[in-house]
Motif scaffolding. Structure first.
Motif, PDB file in Angstrom:
ATOM      1  N   GLN A  79       7.522  31.871 -13.859  1.00 14.70           N
ATOM      2  CA  GLN A  79       7.249  30.382 -13.746  1.00 14.70           C
ATOM      3  C   GLN A  79       6.447  29.736 -14.955  1.00 14.70           C
ATOM      4  O   GLN A  79       5.768  30.261 -15.481  1.00 14.70           O
TER       5      GLN A  79
ATOM      6  N   GLN B 180       6.510  13.265 -18.616  1.00  8.35           N
ATOM      7  CA  GLN B 180       8.063  13.717 -19.010  1.00  8.35           C
ATOM      8  C   GLN B 180       8.349  14.978 -19.152  1.00  8.35           C
ATOM      9  O   GLN B 180       8.873  15.800 -18.731  1.00  8.35           O
TER      10      GLN B 180
ATOM     11  N   MET C  85      11.761  31.242 -21.496  1.00  7.89           N
ATOM     12  CA  MET C  85      11.601  31.461 -20.342  1.00  7.89           C
ATOM     13  C   MET C  85      13.073  32.130 -19.627  1.00  7.89           C
ATOM     14  O   MET C  85      12.977  32.519 -18.624  1.00  7.89           O
TER      15      MET C  85
ATOM     16  N   THR D 143      10.240  21.785 -26.623  1.00  5.22           N
ATOM     17  CA  THR D 143      10.434  22.111 -25.041  1.00  5.22           C
ATOM     18  C   THR D 143      11.628  23.158 -25.179  1.00  5.22           C
ATOM     19  O   THR D 143      11.572  24.126 -24.512  1.00  5.22           O
ATOM     20  N   SER D 144      12.421  22.921 -26.004  1.00  2.27           N
ATOM     21  CA  SER D 144      13.660  23.859 -25.927  1.00  2.27           C
ATOM     22  C   SER D 144      13.232  25.075 -26.476  1.00  2.27           C
ATOM     23  O   SER D 144      13.872  25.978 -25.774  1.00  2.27           O
TER      24      SER D 144
ATOM     25  N   LYS E 164       7.899  20.164  -8.468  1.00  2.19           N
ATOM     26  CA  LYS E 164       8.222  18.665  -8.758  1.00  2.19           C
ATOM     27  C   LYS E 164       9.109  18.070  -7.546  1.00  2.19           C
ATOM     28  O   LYS E 164       8.770  17.003  -7.145  1.00  2.19           O
TER      29      LYS E 164
ATOM     30  N   GLU F 117       7.366  17.251 -16.205  1.00  2.00           N
ATOM     31  CA  GLU F 117       8.336  16.979 -15.296  1.00  2.00           C
ATOM     32  C   GLU F 117       9.696  18.037 -15.560  1.00  2.00           C
ATOM     33  O   GLU F 117      10.163  18.556 -14.669  1.00  2.00           O
ATOM     34  N   ARG F 118       9.947  18.026 -16.816  1.00  2.03           N
ATOM     35  CA  ARG F 118      11.059  18.658 -17.071  1.00  2.03           C
ATOM     36  C   ARG F 118      11.058  20.174 -17.184  1.00  2.03           C
ATOM     37  O   ARG F 118      11.949  20.934 -16.757  1.00  2.03           O
ATOM     38  N   LEU F 119       9.739  20.774 -17.880  1.00  2.00           N
ATOM     39  CA  LEU F 119       9.755  22.146 -17.700  1.00  2.00           C
ATOM     40  C   LEU F 119       9.132  22.773 -16.754  1.00  2.00           C
ATOM     41  O   LEU F 119       9.393  24.140 -16.561  1.00  2.00           O
ATOM     42  N   SER F 120       8.261  22.220 -15.989  1.00  2.00           N
ATOM     43  CA  SER F 120       7.414  23.165 -14.821  1.00  2.00           C
ATOM     44  C   SER F 120       8.186  23.192 -13.738  1.00  2.00           C
ATOM     45  O   SER F 120       8.969  22.220 -12.824  1.00  2.00           O
ATOM     46  N   ASP F 121       7.994  24.382 -13.200  1.00  2.00           N
ATOM     47  CA  ASP F 121       8.399  24.583 -11.731  1.00  2.00           C
ATOM     48  C   ASP F 121       7.413  24.295 -10.834  1.00  2.00           C
ATOM     49  O   ASP F 121       7.784  23.476  -9.907  1.00  2.00           O
ATOM     50  N   ASN F 122       5.916  24.473 -11.247  1.00  2.00           N
ATOM     51  CA  ASN F 122       5.112  23.734 -10.396  1.00  2.00           C
ATOM     52  C   ASN F 122       4.031  22.843 -11.112  1.00  2.00           C
ATOM     53  O   ASN F 122       3.916  23.174 -12.454  1.00  2.00           O
TER      54      ASN F 122
ATOM     55  N   PHE G 186      11.989  26.896 -23.226  1.00  2.00           N
ATOM     56  CA  PHE G 186      12.948  27.032 -22.347  1.00  2.00           C
ATOM     57  C   PHE G 186      13.523  28.684 -22.822  1.00  2.00           C
ATOM     58  O   PHE G 186      13.892  29.263 -22.195  1.00  2.00           O
TER      59      PHE G 186
END
Lengths: 131, 302
Positions: free
Chosen positions: B34, B196, B181, B174-175, B219, B199-204, B178
């Motif tokens: 996560q 932003q 992950m 960010t990419s 989210k 928001e895009r990356l996080s599970d929690n 990913f």
């Protein structure tokens, strides 16, 4: 590969998981993903469209709840046989198209019967254009 | 070996006191696979938390385990599998990026991935021969990230990784996260001012204020639960107590709801109100509202 066609928009007012759901529904309706087709794993899709795993999980859960996909423990998710939910979605799309057609007809001041005539012509596979 | 555990980070009852800062009985869990994003105003305690996790700052009390290792006792082993990046990280100004890469590769021979390092170098458009002292702020951030990510850490701890980066560089960062992950054993914990990115990356997402965890939810739950509601009619005294009124004028009331569900509309019309509009809030708005509501509650207490 269908994964490349996933384009999510942060400017779109729909939540990300809804955008993913709509995209998958579209692929199912088009037949790009037929019944039994294996969906990408949640993690694969998350990385490929660059959203969090939990967002894709939510989309899959809702699609499963709607009967559009099913999940086999340890094997992944698959497109379900043609279901009520998908046909309902298709019907809604058809209604939208018909509504647009009706609006265009009003703009052109066509009478209802003239519009129905043209629709009948389409159904009979005749040309609706001149000649 | 990394202990076999489904929990990457566990903090239990952690306390830390500074002259003007208090953190009491803080709990946090990061499950395997996560991404946890931390959002909070300056001075909320985010950096302190991340530093305690890595054993860079010691907690006054409580238990911290990261990748199954006790911190600070097993901090040295932990650092082979967890990488930490912060904006105040010092690199040697007179030496090149390549020199730093070789240094880190020597320290972490078992985990350093030279070809991945090359890949990131290329992606971040860094010139390995450039001296750190000649880099822009953004390039320096990218260089420290490169040094951390090429170690293929199981846990990546990032303190404000996107600060100082332009939008394109933030996207590149960010990419890369990913990509990390894609391996479901890995985890990322990061703090950021950019909701932003979070928001895009996080599970929690953990909202932190004043050394306290205000909330930690996924989210979608945040977005589902929060609404801005506009009401007319009814008696202000009859408003449900958990609604937070932000404006009222000309018989129209705007309130923030943090526990929205379909029931709310029914509850309000039973109380004699007419719901004119309900709007979803952005994550940033939710965060700001939470902090403001808490500050007001504290103010009332005083």
């Amino acid at each position: 590969m269908a994964l490349d066609t996933f384009q999510l928009s942060q400017a779109d007012s729909r939540p990300m998981y809804v955008q993913i759901m709509d995209h998958i529904k579209q692929l199912v309706i088009e037949g790009t993903w037929p019944a039994g087709h294996g969906l990408p794993s949640i993690r694969e899709l998350a990385v490929s469209v660059q959203v969090s795993v939990i967002t894709v999980k939510r989309a899959y859960q809702e699609l499963e709840g709607a009967g559009i996909i099913y999940t086999r423990q340890g094997m992944g998710s698959f497109v379900a046989e043609q279901t009520g939910a998908v046909s309902e979605f298709k019907l809604r799309e058809l209604d939208d198209t018909l509504q647009q057609a009706a609006a265009t007809a009003r703009l052109l001041k066509l009478s209802d019967s003239e519009l129905i005539e043209r629709l009948t012509a389409v159904l009979n596979n005749k040309s609706t254009g001149e000649g | 070996m990394v202990a076999d555990s489904d929990v990457l980070v566990s903090m239990r009852g952690v306390c830390k006191h500074y002259p003007l800062f208090t953190m009491d009985n803080f709990n946090l869990t990061l499950p395997r696979g996560q991404v946890l994003g931390m959002v909070g105003p300056n001075g909320a305690g985010k950096s302190t938390l991340l530093k305690m996790m890595m054993g860079l700052v010691s907690a006054d009390a409580g238990e911290i385990a990261v990748l199954g290792y006790k911190v600070p006792e097993q901090e040295v082993v932990l650092k082979h599998y967890a990488a930490y990046v912060s904006e105040d990280m010092r690199l040697f100004a007179d030496y090149s990026i390549r020199w730093h890469m070789e240094l880190v590769a020597q320290c972490f021979t078992s985990t350093w991935d030279a070809s991945y390092a090359k890949h990131i170098l290329h992606k971040f458009e860094l010139n390995p021969e450039q001296k750190i002292g000649h880099l822009s702020l953004g390039q320096r951030v990218k260089a420290t990230l490169l040094l951390a990510m090429a170690r293929r850490p199981k846990l990546l701890v990032l303190d404000e990784p996107s600060t100082g980066l332009d939008p394109v560089a933030r996207h590149e960062l960010t990419s890369e996260l990913f990509e990390l992950m894609l391996n479901e054993d890995n985890g990322v914990i990061f703090s950021s001012q950019f909701t932003q990115d979070v928001e895009r990356l996080s599970d929690n997402i953990a909202f932190i204020d004043n050394g306290e965890m205000i909330s930690c939810l996924d989210k979608e739950t945040y977005l589902d639960q929060w609404r801005r509601i506009q009401l007319t009619g009814g008696d202000r005294a009859q408003l449900p107590g958990d609604l937070y009124v932000t404006a009222s004028a000309g018989g129209r009331v705007t309130a923030i709801d943090h526990a929205f569900s379909a029931k709310r509309t029914a509850q309000l019309s039973e109380a004699g109100f007419e719901v004119v509009q309900t709007q979803p809030l952005t994550l940033e708005e939710i965060f700001i509202q939470q902090v403001l509501m808490r500050r007001q509650a504290r103010g009332v207490q005083r």
